[in-house]
Design a protein around this motif. Structure first.
Motif, PDB file in Angstrom:
ATOM      1  N   PHE A   1       0.466  -0.749  -0.034  1.00  0.00           N
ATOM      2  CA  PHE A   1       0.006  -0.108  -0.414  1.00  0.00           C
ATOM      3  C   PHE A   1       1.014   1.309   0.126  1.00  0.00           C
ATOM      4  N   GLY A   2       2.480   1.143  -0.043  1.00  0.00           N
ATOM      5  CA  GLY A   2       2.850   2.345  -0.103  1.00  0.00           C
ATOM      6  C   GLY A   2       2.360   3.137  -1.478  1.00  0.00           C
ATOM      7  N   PHE A   3       1.913   2.265  -2.580  1.00  0.00           N
ATOM      8  CA  PHE A   3       1.573   3.636  -3.678  1.00  0.00           C
ATOM      9  C   PHE A   3       0.347   4.692  -2.946  1.00  0.00           C
ATOM     10  N   LEU A   4       0.148   4.821  -1.816  1.00  0.00           N
ATOM     11  CA  LEU A   4      -1.352   5.471  -1.682  1.00  0.00           C
ATOM     12  C   LEU A   4      -1.016   7.325  -1.185  1.00  0.00           C
ATOM     13  N   ASN A   5       0.454   6.868  -1.141  1.00  0.00           N
ATOM     14  CA  ASN A   5       1.552   8.026  -0.098  1.00  0.00           C
ATOM     15  C   ASN A   5       1.587   8.903  -1.906  1.00  0.00           C
ATOM     16  N   SER A   6       1.313   8.427  -2.819  1.00  0.00           N
ATOM     17  CA  SER A   6       2.245   9.416  -4.486  1.00  0.00           C
ATOM     18  C   SER A   6       1.020  10.362  -4.781  1.00  0.00           C
ATOM     19  N   ARG A   7       1.531  10.635  -5.349  1.00  0.00           N
ATOM     20  CA  ARG A   7       0.705  12.033  -6.113  1.00  0.00           C
ATOM     21  C   ARG A   7      -0.857  11.688  -6.544  1.00  0.00           C
ATOM     22  N   ALA A   8      -1.769  12.187  -6.090  1.00  0.00           N
ATOM     23  CA  ALA A   8      -3.351  11.625  -7.172  1.00  0.00           C
ATOM     24  C   ALA A   8      -2.975  12.054  -8.179  1.00  0.00           C
ATOM     25  N   GLY A   9      -3.010  13.737  -8.900  1.00  0.00           N
ATOM     26  CA  GLY A   9      -3.349  14.261  -9.848  1.00  0.00           C
ATOM     27  C   GLY A   9      -4.485  13.836 -10.317  1.00  0.00           C
ATOM     28  N   PHE A  10      -5.959  13.796 -10.039  1.00  0.00           N
ATOM     29  CA  PHE A  10      -7.053  14.332 -10.620  1.00  0.00           C
ATOM     30  C   PHE A  10      -7.860  15.033  -9.441  1.00  0.00           C
ATOM     31  N   ASP A  11      -8.336  15.363 -10.635  1.00  0.00           N
ATOM     32  CA  ASP A  11      -9.317  16.949  -9.053  1.00  0.00           C
ATOM     33  C   ASP A  11     -11.244  15.383  -9.092  1.00  0.00           C
ATOM     34  N   ILE A  12     -11.467  15.981  -7.552  1.00  0.00           N
ATOM     35  CA  ILE A  12     -12.569  15.499  -7.741  1.00  0.00           C
ATOM     36  C   ILE A  12     -13.239  16.965  -7.521  1.00  0.00           C
ATOM     37  N   GLY A  13     -14.918  16.757  -8.178  1.00  0.00           N
ATOM     38  CA  GLY A  13     -16.378  18.013  -8.176  1.00  0.00           C
ATOM     39  C   GLY A  13     -16.323  18.179  -6.972  1.00  0.00           C
ATOM     40  N   GLN A  14     -16.529  17.672  -5.616  1.00  0.00           N
ATOM     41  CA  GLN A  14     -17.496  18.017  -4.907  1.00  0.00           C
ATOM     42  C   GLN A  14     -16.421  17.205  -3.460  1.00  0.00           C
ATOM     43  N   THR A  15     -16.641  17.989  -3.019  1.00  0.00           N
ATOM     44  CA  THR A  15     -14.909  17.503  -1.622  1.00  0.00           C
ATOM     45  C   THR A  15     -15.782  18.268  -0.003  1.00  0.00           C
ATOM     46  N   LEU A  16     -15.896  17.582   0.810  1.00  0.00           N
ATOM     47  CA  LEU A  16     -16.074  17.696   1.701  1.00  0.00           C
ATOM     48  C   LEU A  16     -14.765  18.363   2.964  1.00  0.00           C
ATOM     49  N   ILE A  17     -13.907  17.935   2.279  1.00  0.00           N
ATOM     50  CA  ILE A  17     -12.209  18.375   3.310  1.00  0.00           C
ATOM     51  C   ILE A  17     -11.979  19.147   1.672  1.00  0.00           C
ATOM     52  N   ALA A  18     -10.256  19.040   2.188  1.00  0.00           N
ATOM     53  CA  ALA A  18      -9.664  20.469   1.410  1.00  0.00           C
ATOM     54  C   ALA A  18      -9.088  18.838  -0.068  1.00  0.00           C
ATOM     55  N   TYR A  19      -8.744  19.668  -0.894  1.00  0.00           N
ATOM     56  CA  TYR A  19      -8.053  18.296  -1.604  1.00  0.00           C
ATOM     57  C   TYR A  19      -7.910  19.075  -3.032  1.00  0.00           C
ATOM     58  N   SER A  20      -6.680  18.634  -4.082  1.00  0.00           N
ATOM     59  CA  SER A  20      -6.478  19.124  -5.352  1.00  0.00           C
ATOM     60  C   SER A  20      -5.519  17.835  -5.434  1.00  0.00           C
ATOM     61  N   PRO A  21      -5.622  18.093  -7.048  1.00  0.00           N
ATOM     62  CA  PRO A  21      -4.628  17.020  -7.970  1.00  0.00           C
ATOM     63  C   PRO A  21      -3.304  17.217  -7.048  1.00  0.00           C
ATOM     64  N   ASP A  22      -2.543  17.766  -6.171  1.00  0.00           N
ATOM     65  CA  ASP A  22      -1.530  17.924  -5.897  1.00  0.00           C
ATOM     66  C   ASP A  22      -1.546  16.911  -4.594  1.00  0.00           C
ATOM     67  N   SER A  23      -3.179  16.632  -4.536  1.00  0.00           N
ATOM     68  CA  SER A  23      -3.090  15.613  -3.255  1.00  0.00           C
ATOM     69  C   SER A  23      -2.691  13.999  -3.340  1.00  0.00           C
ATOM     70  N   ILE A  24      -2.732  13.410  -1.967  1.00  0.00           N
ATOM     71  CA  ILE A  24      -2.127  11.796  -2.111  1.00  0.00           C
ATOM     72  C   ILE A  24      -3.473  11.117  -2.717  1.00  0.00           C
ATOM     73  N   TYR A  25      -2.881   9.265  -3.024  1.00  0.00           N
ATOM     74  CA  TYR A  25      -4.180   9.191  -2.603  1.00  0.00           C
ATOM     75  C   TYR A  25      -4.896   8.538  -1.896  1.00  0.00           C
ATOM     76  N   PHE A  26      -4.077   8.398  -0.985  1.00  0.00           N
ATOM     77  CA  PHE A  26      -4.852   8.271   0.467  1.00  0.00           C
ATOM     78  C   PHE A  26      -5.947   9.525   0.965  1.00  0.00           C
ATOM     79  N   ARG A  27      -5.510  10.627   0.214  1.00  0.00           N
ATOM     80  CA  ARG A  27      -6.254  12.079   0.879  1.00  0.00           C
ATOM     81  C   ARG A  27      -7.723  11.621   0.148  1.00  0.00           C
ATOM     82  N   ALA A  28      -7.691  11.135  -1.363  1.00  0.00           N
ATOM     83  CA  ALA A  28      -8.146  10.483  -2.440  1.00  0.00           C
ATOM     84  C   ALA A  28      -9.393   9.943  -1.936  1.00  0.00           C
ATOM     85  N   LEU A  29      -8.769   9.232  -1.345  1.00  0.00           N
ATOM     86  CA  LEU A  29      -9.646   8.023  -0.175  1.00  0.00           C
ATOM     87  C   LEU A  29     -10.502   8.485   0.587  1.00  0.00           C
ATOM     88  N   GLN A  30      -9.843   8.853   1.481  1.00  0.00           N
ATOM     89  CA  GLN A  30     -11.112   9.524   2.590  1.00  0.00           C
ATOM     90  C   GLN A  30     -11.602  10.931   2.101  1.00  0.00           C
TER      91      GLN A  30
END
Length: 403
Positions: free
Chosen positions: A62-91
């Protein structure tokens, strides 16, 4: 008397019983065998997967979860950007799933309760309308209901250009509805708003304590204190008094037209709305039948006795019938809540980034199918078990206590 005869003290024959016919021994034996079979199957599957991955030169982890996500999410409840990691995207995906499940369960319960009671109404028109609602939604796949709301209703709302013209004609407007979502002001709490939140939390705790005391007092004396008025005072009135006393420590961020879209405020996208409305109304049809069956399961003598005591029909339903029907309603109601939570994975059909949609994007980028599927399974099992535990606790609280 033969020397090998076996006799009890009373002189009766009691032949020896083989251990295999002992129910307690057999239950333990079967449980051990089941554990061994399941354990062996899991070990075989894990070993087979590890061998295939090693043969193809693929690593796991599961080390890949710390890599940069690189994609955007339209509706978020917490701060998120394409520069966030995969783990943040799953959150973000998990919170979106919980958001849909939370509001969907509340809406489905309210609508299902009203429709279930309406099916038993003596008014012919209300009963038939509720019957049509149940029969229509129960016999349509939930995915088609999602498409109905997304393509047949929300897509037909006014476009953003119409909103811009509406703003020019009504400069004081602050609430806008379009095919890109519903825009409304966003509350921005001030520094002292934390005191209002603390008073609200204390009010909720005090309301729970007062409700429990009122129930004990009613069992002891037969008199019911004004629970609703007191709870409204603790939860609503008291925080409002503190809010105004502190000078209303909250401002509003209003949506305003931008270059191509609205800026500021809050927006509820059509993807969320279509998923939320479809799951709510679809599940409400099944809940309505559960409510109707629960009410029918209460003996008619209970209703007749309440009428004999002078209770009106609505009071008899609310105070006599429904509390007893809840013992029948709650167990199957839990299954419908779990179905709604799992059906939220259909969000991928309309582009709403829930847990499955986010995981699917990560899977396509990284190829970590085993890890992503394991995360999906673990999270959905955890949510389902927590929901079941809560409903089992609530069911135990609603059960009749024998005296």
């Amino acid at each position: 008397m033969a020397a090998n005869d076996v006799r009890t003290e009373g002189g009766e024959h009691r032949p020896s019983v083989s251990l295999i016919y002992n129910p307690a021994f057999r239950s333990i034996l079967f449980q051990i065998a089941t554990v061994l079979i399941v354990g062996s199957a899991v070990y075989y599957a894990a070993h087979n997967v590890a061998a295939n991955l090693a043969r193809n030169g693929m690593s796991t982890g599961f080390g890949f979860l710390n890599s940069r996500a690189g994609f955007d999410i339209g509706q978020t409840l917490i701060a998120y950007s394409p520069d966030s990691i995969y783990f943040r995207a799953l959150q973000v995906g998990l919170l979106n799933t919980l958001l849909v499940a939370f509001w969907g369960i509340i809406t489905a319960t309210i609508v299902g309760l009203l429709v279930g009671i309406g099916r038993l109404s003596k008014n012919w028109l209300i009963a038939k309308l509720c019957t049509v609602y149940v029969e229509v939604f129960r016999n349509i796949p939930p995915l088609l209901v999602i498409f109905f709301w997304y393509l047949g209703v929300l897509a037909l709302l006014p476009n953003v250009r119409t909103i811009f013209q509406h703003v020019k004609d009504n400069p004081d407007a602050f609430f806008f509805v379009s095919n890109r979502g519903i825009y409304f002001p966003a509350p921005v709490p001030g520094e002292t708003f934390v005191y209002v939140a603390a008073v609200f939390a204390l009010g909720v705790v005090a309301a729970i304590a007062f409700t429990r005391w009122a129930g004990a007092h009613q069992l002891k004396t037969g008199n019911r204190p004004p629970v609703l008025l007191v709870n409204l005072g603790l939860i609503v009135a008291l925080p409002l008094v503190v809010f105004f006393a502190l000078g209303m420590p909250m401002t509003l961020d209003y949506p305003i037209p931008g270059s191509f879209n609205m800026r500021g405020g809050m927006v509820v996208g059509p993807e969320f709305l279509s998923l939320y409305l479809s799951l709510s109304f679809y599940t409400a049809a099944f809940i309505a039948e559960i409510v109707r069956a629960g009410i029918r399961g209460v003996a008619s003598g209970q209703t007749e006795a309440s009428y004999a005591l002078g209770l009106r029909s609505n009071l008899a339903t609310r105070l006599v019938v429904l509390p007893q029907a809840m013992r029948i309603i709650i167990p199957p109601l839990t299954s419908q809540y779990l179905n709604l939570i799992k059906n939220s994975s259909l969000a991928v059909a309309v582009g709403f980034y829930d847990l499955v949609a986010v995981g699917n994007t990560i899977l396509n980028q990284t190829g970590r199918s085993i890890e992503i599927i394991s995360i999906w399974m673990l999270i959905y099992v955890s949510i389902s078990l927590i929901t079941s535990l809560f409903m089992n606790w609530f069911n135990a609280r609603m059960a009749l206590v024998e005296r």
